[in-house]
Write an enzyme that holds these catalytic residues in place. Sequence first.
Site, PDB file in Angstrom:
ATOM      1  N   GLY A  26       7.394   4.945   1.143  1.00 34.08           N
ATOM      2  CA  GLY A  26       6.950   3.867   1.101  1.00 34.08           C
ATOM      3  C   GLY A  26       6.183   3.661  -0.094  1.00 34.08           C
ATOM      4  O   GLY A  26       5.194   4.449  -0.262  1.00 34.08           O
ATOM      5  N   HIS A  82       2.467   0.049   7.627  1.00 33.24           N
ATOM      6  CA  HIS A  82       1.675   0.680   6.528  1.00 33.24           C
ATOM      7  C   HIS A  82       1.472   0.208   5.212  1.00 33.24           C
ATOM      8  O   HIS A  82       0.536  -0.048   4.873  1.00 33.24           O
ATOM      9  CB  HIS A  82       1.991   2.350   6.583  1.00 33.24           C
ATOM     10  CG  HIS A  82       1.095   3.009   5.408  1.00 33.24           C
ATOM     11  ND1 HIS A  82       0.429   4.292   5.921  1.00 33.24           N
ATOM     12  CD2 HIS A  82       1.333   2.854   4.302  1.00 33.24           C
ATOM     13  CE1 HIS A  82      -0.041   4.552   4.705  1.00 33.24           C
ATOM     14  NE2 HIS A  82       0.389   4.039   3.745  1.00 33.24           N
ATOM     15  N   GLU A  83       2.775  -0.026   4.807  1.00 26.10           N
ATOM     16  CA  GLU A  83       2.950  -0.623   3.482  1.00 26.10           C
ATOM     17  C   GLU A  83       2.412  -2.111   3.462  1.00 26.10           C
ATOM     18  O   GLU A  83       1.828  -2.561   2.598  1.00 26.10           O
ATOM     19  CB  GLU A  83       4.423  -0.727   2.940  1.00 26.10           C
ATOM     20  CG  GLU A  83       5.143   0.729   2.744  1.00 26.10           C
ATOM     21  CD  GLU A  83       4.241   1.749   2.152  1.00 26.10           C
ATOM     22  OE1 GLU A  83       3.419   1.207   1.185  1.00 26.10           O
ATOM     23  OE2 GLU A  83       4.167   2.877   2.513  1.00 26.10           O
ATOM     24  N   HIS A 125      -1.187  -2.546   3.024  1.00 26.16           N
ATOM     25  CA  HIS A 125      -1.520  -2.245   1.434  1.00 26.16           C
ATOM     26  C   HIS A 125      -1.755  -3.723   0.786  1.00 26.16           C
ATOM     27  O   HIS A 125      -2.616  -4.024  -0.082  1.00 26.16           O
ATOM     28  CB  HIS A 125      -0.630  -1.564   0.883  1.00 26.16           C
ATOM     29  CG  HIS A 125      -0.953   0.046   0.843  1.00 26.16           C
ATOM     30  ND1 HIS A 125      -1.770   0.607   0.343  1.00 26.16           N
ATOM     31  CD2 HIS A 125      -0.094   0.967   1.335  1.00 26.16           C
ATOM     32  CE1 HIS A 125      -1.900   1.936   0.815  1.00 26.16           C
ATOM     33  NE2 HIS A 125      -0.902   2.246   1.105  1.00 26.16           N
TER      34      HIS A 125
HETATM   35 NI    NI Z   1       0.046   4.118   1.710  1.00 23.80          NI
END
Ligand code: NI
Length: 157
Positions: free
Chosen positions: A46, A131-132, A135
Site C-alpha cells: 500500500g 494503515h493507509e 496516513h
Molecule cells: Ni505506511
Amino acid sequence: MAIRNIREYGDEVLTKTCKEVKEMTPRVKELIEDMLETMYEANGVGLAAPQVGILKRIVVIDVTGEDPYVLINPRIVESSGEQTGSEACLSVPGKSGTVTRPNYVKAVALDANMKPYELEGTELLARAICHELDHLDGRLYVDKVEGELQIVTDNEA
Ligand code: NI
C-alpha cells in the site's frame, strides 16, 4: 509513469492532514499511476499520497500483487473484530512492529474514475486499509506499536 521519491519518517509531510480530491484531472491521474508504480517497485502492499509528498486523500493498496485498489477520499464506515500482528511501512524502512487493528473493515471511496464503491477486507487487507487511511490524517503505525520496533532485513512493506 514515474517512480516517485518515498518520504521517510521525520519528514513533516507525513504528519499533515490531506485534502479531499474534488475532481479527476490529468495531474491526479498521473499521480495515481506513479503511486502504483512506486508501490510495486518498492514491494509494498500500500501507499498513500503523502508518502510521495502530495497532501491529497488518495491511497493505493494491493495485498495480492495483482489486484490493485485505488481509493480516493476513503472513509471507514464499519469495522469489527481484532487482529494483532506485524506491520511495516515504506516510509519507515527496515523496521516493523506489532499493531492491533480491526480484523474486518468496510470502506467507501471513489475509484480512479471518481465512481463511489465499497471495499471490504479482512486480515491483511483490513490492516492495509487502516494503515493507509491513517496516513491521510498524518498518522503513522509507529505511534501505535506495542512494544519496540523491530529491525527487519527483508523488504516486507
Ligand atoms: Ni505506511
